[in-house]
Design an enzyme around this catalytic site. Sequence first.
Site, PDB file in Angstrom:
ATOM      1  CE  LYS A  20     -24.982 150.322  20.503  1.00  0.00           C
ATOM      2  NZ  LYS A  20     -25.300 149.414  21.587  1.00  0.00           N
ATOM      3  CD  GLU A 145     -20.427 149.976  22.355  1.00  0.00           C
ATOM      4  OE1 GLU A 145     -19.186 150.130  22.380  1.00  0.00           O
ATOM      5  OE2 GLU A 145     -21.001 149.241  21.535  1.00  0.00           O
ATOM      6  CB  THR A 193     -36.831 161.380  10.415  1.00  0.00           C
ATOM      7  OG1 THR A 193     -38.224 161.719  10.348  1.00  0.00           O
ATOM      8  CG2 THR A 193     -36.065 162.201   9.403  1.00  0.00           C
ATOM      9  CB  THR A 196     -34.370 158.730  14.109  1.00  0.00           C
ATOM     10  OG1 THR A 196     -33.457 158.084  13.228  1.00  0.00           O
ATOM     11  CG2 THR A 196     -33.628 159.607  15.093  1.00  0.00           C
ATOM     12  CB  CYS A 385      -2.426 131.395  19.601  1.00  0.00           C
ATOM     13  SG  CYS A 385      -2.771 130.726  21.235  1.00  0.00           S
ATOM     14  CG  LEU A 386      -4.590 126.242  16.390  1.00  0.00           C
ATOM     15  CD1 LEU A 386      -4.330 125.042  17.272  1.00  0.00           C
ATOM     16  CD2 LEU A 386      -6.048 126.263  15.952  1.00  0.00           C
ATOM     17  CG  HIS A 511      -3.764 135.953  20.612  1.00  0.00           C
ATOM     18  ND1 HIS A 511      -4.426 135.420  19.539  1.00  0.00           N
ATOM     19  CD2 HIS A 511      -3.791 135.006  21.576  1.00  0.00           C
ATOM     20  CE1 HIS A 511      -4.856 134.203  19.831  1.00  0.00           C
ATOM     21  NE2 HIS A 511      -4.480 133.924  21.066  1.00  0.00           N
ATOM     22  CD  GLU A 513      -4.391 138.352  17.353  1.00  0.00           C
ATOM     23  OE1 GLU A 513      -3.147 138.179  17.331  1.00  0.00           O
ATOM     24  OE2 GLU A 513      -5.184 137.451  17.689  1.00  0.00           O
TER      25      GLU A 513
HETATM   26  N1  GLN Z   1      -6.341 125.749  21.376  1.00  0.00           N
HETATM   27  C1  GLN Z   1      -5.011 126.185  21.630  1.00  0.00           C
HETATM   28  C2  GLN Z   1      -4.703 126.269  23.113  1.00  0.00           C
HETATM   29  O1  GLN Z   1      -5.591 126.284  23.920  1.00  0.00           O
HETATM   30  C3  GLN Z   1      -4.740 127.528  20.970  1.00  0.00           C
HETATM   31  C4  GLN Z   1      -5.537 128.638  21.554  1.00  0.00           C
HETATM   32  C5  GLN Z   1      -5.520 129.878  20.696  1.00  0.00           C
HETATM   33  O2  GLN Z   1      -5.161 129.818  19.524  1.00  0.00           O
HETATM   34  N2  GLN Z   1      -5.927 130.998  21.242  1.00  0.00           N
HETATM   35  O3  GLN Z   1      -3.559 126.315  23.494  1.00  0.00           O
END
Ligand code: GLN
Length: 553
Positions: A20, A145, A193, A196, A385-386, A511, A513
């Site tokens: 969806k 949605e 069908t 549906t 991040c981590l 992040h 991404e």
């Molecule tokens: N656990 C780590 C923190 O809180 C990294 C968090 C994460 O990767 N989004 O800083």
Amino acid sequence: MGEKAKYIFVTGGVVSSLGKGIACSSIGLLLKQRGLRVVLQKFDPYLNVDPGTMSPFQHGEVYVTDDGAETDLDLGHYERFIDRSLSQRSNVTTGQIYEAVINREREGGYLGRTVQVVPHVTNEIKARIRQAAENGDDVDVVITEIGGTTGDIEGLPFLEAIRQFRLEVGRENCLYVHLTLVPYIKAARELKTKPTQHSVKQLLSIGIQPNILICRTERPLSHDIRGKIALFCNVAEREVIEARDVPSIYQVPLIFRKEGLDDIVCEKLGLACPPPDMGEWERMVEKIYSMTESVEIAMCGKYVHLHDAYKSIVESFTHAGVANGVEVRIKWVDTEKIETEGAEAHLAGVHGVLVPGGFGDRGIEGKIAAVRYARENRIPFLGICLGLQVAVVEFARNVCGLAGANSSEFDRDTPHPVIDLMLEQRSRTMMGGTMRLGAYPCRIVEGSLAHRLYGVLDVSERHRHRFEVNNAYRTALAEAGLAISGTSPDGELVEMIELPGHPCFIGCQFHPELKSRPNRAHPLFRGLVGAARECKRERADCESTPAAAGGDD
Ligand code: GLN
């Protein structure tokens, strides 16, 4: 602007996981390419206020918006398809609705009346739909949605609200799209069908007649099948849209376009606009399908059995693959396995290593070992991040010689807390919504790899974390050769690190991404995949010229 906006509601029937979110995103893209200003919104019928406190195993990735909302991963698809930053208004949960209603009741806002699902909860839901249309600049179309599947008890207030909504804004301003499954039964060699029909009946019983049916199917819908669905579900034949399974989600808008979906939407909503310009998108999809070269990148995390936990990273690899002309094959590596079997067993031969974000100490030593393997073997590396945090721990232990260095998240008594709780996090007691969340500016160091990749010195990236690089160790890390290549504008928070001399070794506290788009791969992913491609080519060269292979260092 809300009053002039048009509203499209997308429900799902038969089973979940029909796509969806992708269907909404695809409609959004087609309308946007017709020159309309589109906003997408998702209603989630669970009682959590937001998915921020849910395990990725429950929920998949938590997608963070610029304004710091922790939202459903479908918002990631929305942003990637319509290339517009959405806000907290774009994800509404039952938890938020009830929180607002109950707070108002406690404040005496209902003037002594009995507070009920109808009209108070449904009114609150309708208010959120209108708010989505008031999202800063003008909005022509809001696509909402409705999470879950028709027939779920918890979804009923939302369906009732969207039923009422049409009466308020007028039928010419409102459209119901229903996504359903037309299964192929092998034994009968037939598409069926009935599911549906049943799910449309269920909608009808609560007063909603879908205007358009999008039918997920493995096989083409014949003229007969379309006719049958149309007849029983009370729509015209051309309003039965075939949504055949395709290898890439990015092809879905092109399929909808072929089926005339956006023409029908515009007709029904009285939107006069030219056909969509899909040229750039088509070229991107062609590229995805015509890759001949590939690279293998190891994704070293702990939720590797649930790929949805890393949805945006997976998509970012697709975008970066398009930008570099290679297909990215992801090798899912469970870092707990690295702990018992060693990094070599899992990472030998890969062309890149990515350590994603995460919480909790399970698999942490495996992540540290993965970073070490990438650093020592000069394999392109990106730590998110981590991933940045474990890269700093690894460097502190194995290069700076700080034995026992760790993040205080995993070892409160570490002699060297090179990663530590951020100051403003120390006094927090509540979990939900209390991390450093959303977009923050980052200043990049001139001449760094980060600078080369981004091409600019000031960027904005999205965050979700509690811990950070401990400034007390910055000098020690820098003296041993770890470059800090990005910080908060006041220099106080480390946002990016890199290793000069390594082909590509980057860590970022944010992040990336979340901001990668199909036609605009994120610079860090583009950089990682580009370096992985070079890594693969160099290895191939070494193998074809044995003399050179021995000459390494
Ligand atoms: N656990 C780590 C923190 O809180 C990294 C968090 C994460 O990767 N989004 O800083």
